[in-house]
Design a protein around this motif. Structure first.
Motif, PDB file in Angstrom:
ATOM      1  N   VAL A 177       0.866  -1.172   0.000  1.00 16.25           N
ATOM      2  CA  VAL A 177       0.000   0.000   0.000  1.00 16.25           C
ATOM      3  C   VAL A 177       0.903   1.223   0.000  1.00 16.25           C
ATOM      4  N   ILE A 178       0.648   2.156  -0.910  1.00 12.13           N
ATOM      5  CA  ILE A 178       1.419   3.394  -0.959  1.00 12.13           C
ATOM      6  C   ILE A 178       0.457   4.550  -0.753  1.00 12.13           C
ATOM      7  N   VAL A 179       0.780   5.381   0.236  1.00 12.93           N
ATOM      8  CA  VAL A 179      -0.081   6.493   0.620  1.00 12.93           C
ATOM      9  C   VAL A 179       0.722   7.794   0.679  1.00 12.93           C
ATOM     10  N   GLU A 180      -0.015   8.875   0.633  1.00 14.82           N
ATOM     11  CA  GLU A 180       0.535  10.213   0.872  1.00 14.82           C
ATOM     12  C   GLU A 180       0.241  10.543   2.329  1.00 14.82           C
ATOM     13  N   ALA A 181       1.286  10.928   3.070  1.00 16.12           N
ATOM     14  CA  ALA A 181       1.105  11.290   4.479  1.00 16.12           C
ATOM     15  C   ALA A 181       2.063  12.411   4.848  1.00 16.12           C
ATOM     16  N   GLU A 182       1.697  13.139   5.876  1.00 16.44           N
ATOM     17  CA  GLU A 182       2.478  14.290   6.351  1.00 16.44           C
ATOM     18  C   GLU A 182       3.868  13.865   6.837  1.00 16.44           C
ATOM     19  N   ASP A 183       3.906  12.751   7.587  1.00 13.75           N
ATOM     20  CA  ASP A 183       5.165  12.300   8.175  1.00 13.75           C
ATOM     21  C   ASP A 183       5.035  10.824   8.549  1.00 13.75           C
ATOM     22  N   MET A 184       6.095  10.270   9.104  1.00 12.96           N
ATOM     23  CA  MET A 184       6.112   8.854   9.464  1.00 12.96           C
ATOM     24  C   MET A 184       5.022   8.506  10.474  1.00 12.96           C
ATOM     25  N   ALA A 185       4.797   9.363  11.447  1.00 12.76           N
ATOM     26  CA  ALA A 185       3.767   9.088  12.452  1.00 12.76           C
ATOM     27  C   ALA A 185       2.389   8.999  11.807  1.00 12.76           C
ATOM     28  N   ALA A 186       2.087   9.894  10.893  1.00 14.84           N
ATOM     29  CA  ALA A 186       0.795   9.870  10.200  1.00 14.84           C
ATOM     30  C   ALA A 186       0.681   8.629   9.316  1.00 14.84           C
ATOM     31  N   ALA A 187       1.778   8.249   8.671  1.00 11.64           N
ATOM     32  CA  ALA A 187       1.777   7.043   7.831  1.00 11.64           C
ATOM     33  C   ALA A 187       1.539   5.801   8.676  1.00 11.64           C
ATOM     34  N   ARG A 188       2.203   5.707   9.809  1.00 18.37           N
ATOM     35  CA  ARG A 188       2.007   4.555  10.692  1.00 18.37           C
ATOM     36  C   ARG A 188       0.561   4.484  11.198  1.00 18.37           C
ATOM     37  N   ALA A 189      -0.019   5.638  11.487  1.00 21.30           N
ATOM     38  CA  ALA A 189      -1.413   5.673  11.941  1.00 21.30           C
ATOM     39  C   ALA A 189      -2.334   5.137  10.843  1.00 21.30           C
ATOM     40  N   LEU A 190      -2.060   5.492   9.590  1.00 22.11           N
ATOM     41  CA  LEU A 190      -2.854   4.971   8.480  1.00 22.11           C
ATOM     42  C   LEU A 190      -2.702   3.452   8.359  1.00 22.11           C
ATOM     43  N   ALA A 191      -1.467   2.967   8.487  1.00 18.23           N
ATOM     44  CA  ALA A 191      -1.222   1.520   8.399  1.00 18.23           C
ATOM     45  C   ALA A 191      -1.977   0.780   9.511  1.00 18.23           C
ATOM     46  N   GLU A 192      -1.968   1.333  10.693  1.00 14.77           N
ATOM     47  CA  GLU A 192      -2.606   0.678  11.836  1.00 14.77           C
ATOM     48  C   GLU A 192      -4.132   0.801  11.809  1.00 14.77           C
ATOM     49  N   ALA A 193      -4.667   1.703  10.988  1.00  9.57           N
ATOM     50  CA  ALA A 193      -6.120   1.850  10.854  1.00  9.57           C
ATOM     51  C   ALA A 193      -6.711   0.839   9.869  1.00  9.57           C
ATOM     52  N   ASP A 194      -5.863   0.160   9.109  1.00  7.50           N
ATOM     53  CA  ASP A 194      -6.337  -0.808   8.127  1.00  7.50           C
ATOM     54  C   ASP A 194      -7.000  -1.989   8.833  1.00  7.50           C
ATOM     55  N   PRO A 195      -8.193  -2.382   8.405  1.00  2.31           N
ATOM     56  CA  PRO A 195      -8.854  -3.529   9.030  1.00  2.31           C
ATOM     57  C   PRO A 195      -8.025  -4.813   9.014  1.00  2.31           C
ATOM     58  N   TYR A 196      -7.194  -5.017   7.990  1.00  3.46           N
ATOM     59  CA  TYR A 196      -6.311  -6.187   7.996  1.00  3.46           C
ATOM     60  C   TYR A 196      -5.363  -6.122   9.188  1.00  3.46           C
ATOM     61  N   TYR A 197      -4.782  -4.963   9.420  1.00  2.00           N
ATOM     62  CA  TYR A 197      -3.873  -4.778  10.558  1.00  2.00           C
ATOM     63  C   TYR A 197      -4.624  -5.042  11.863  1.00  2.00           C
ATOM     64  N   GLN A 198      -5.801  -4.448  11.990  1.00  2.36           N
ATOM     65  CA  GLN A 198      -6.574  -4.566  13.229  1.00  2.36           C
ATOM     66  C   GLN A 198      -7.059  -5.989  13.478  1.00  2.36           C
ATOM     67  N   ALA A 199      -7.245  -6.767  12.400  1.00  2.62           N
ATOM     68  CA  ALA A 199      -7.684  -8.161  12.543  1.00  2.62           C
ATOM     69  C   ALA A 199      -6.532  -9.108  12.870  1.00  2.62           C
ATOM     70  N   GLY A 200      -5.303  -8.589  12.880  1.00  7.64           N
ATOM     71  CA  GLY A 200      -4.150  -9.421  13.191  1.00  7.64           C
ATOM     72  C   GLY A 200      -3.672 -10.263  12.025  1.00  7.64           C
ATOM     73  N   LEU A 201      -3.984  -9.841  10.791  1.00 11.73           N
ATOM     74  CA  LEU A 201      -3.574 -10.597   9.604  1.00 11.73           C
ATOM     75  C   LEU A 201      -2.069 -10.591   9.397  1.00 11.73           C
ATOM     76  N   PHE A 202      -1.442  -9.464   9.680  1.00 10.31           N
ATOM     77  CA  PHE A 202      -0.042  -9.294   9.288  1.00 10.31           C
ATOM     78  C   PHE A 202       0.950  -9.799  10.334  1.00 10.31           C
TER      79      PHE A 202
END
Length: 97
Positions: free
Chosen positions: A55-80
């Motif tokens: 997944v490639i996203v536009e984000a303000e900084d690393m913290a914002a990018a990590r927040a987007l990654a962690e908001a993904d339902p796959y991440y939240q379901a423990g897939l990764f």
């Protein structure tokens, strides 16, 4: 700034991916509508089955990018098993803005 999420599924979790896919697609569609998503798709194993995501996203900084990654339902379901978030510089074949 662009950030790439390099996600590797946990072994034996294809069912989690498939069960969570509708919510994941809804999440990506929202990011796309917001202009945040650049591109996304699954990695495939030798049999053509998904076993990770790029997944490639536009984000303000690393913290914002990590927040987007962690908001993904796959991440939240423990897939990764792993999620790497890396700054990305799109050089070749970048569509014109």
């Amino acid at each position: 700034m662009l950030f790439a999420f390099l996600c590797t599924d946990k072994p034996g979790h294809l069912n989690v991916r498939m069960d969570t896919r509708p919510a994941h697609l809804e999440h990506l569609n929202k990011l796309n509508a917001d202009g945040t998503l650049t591109m996304a798709g699954p990695f495939l194993d030798d049999e053509g089955k998904p076993n990770g995501s790029l997944v490639i996203v536009e984000a303000e900084d690393m913290a914002a990018a990590r927040a987007l990654a962690e908001a993904d339902p796959y991440y939240q379901a423990g897939l990764f098993e792993t999620v790497e978030v890396k700054p990305y510089n799109w050089v070749f074949n970048k569509p014109e803005a």
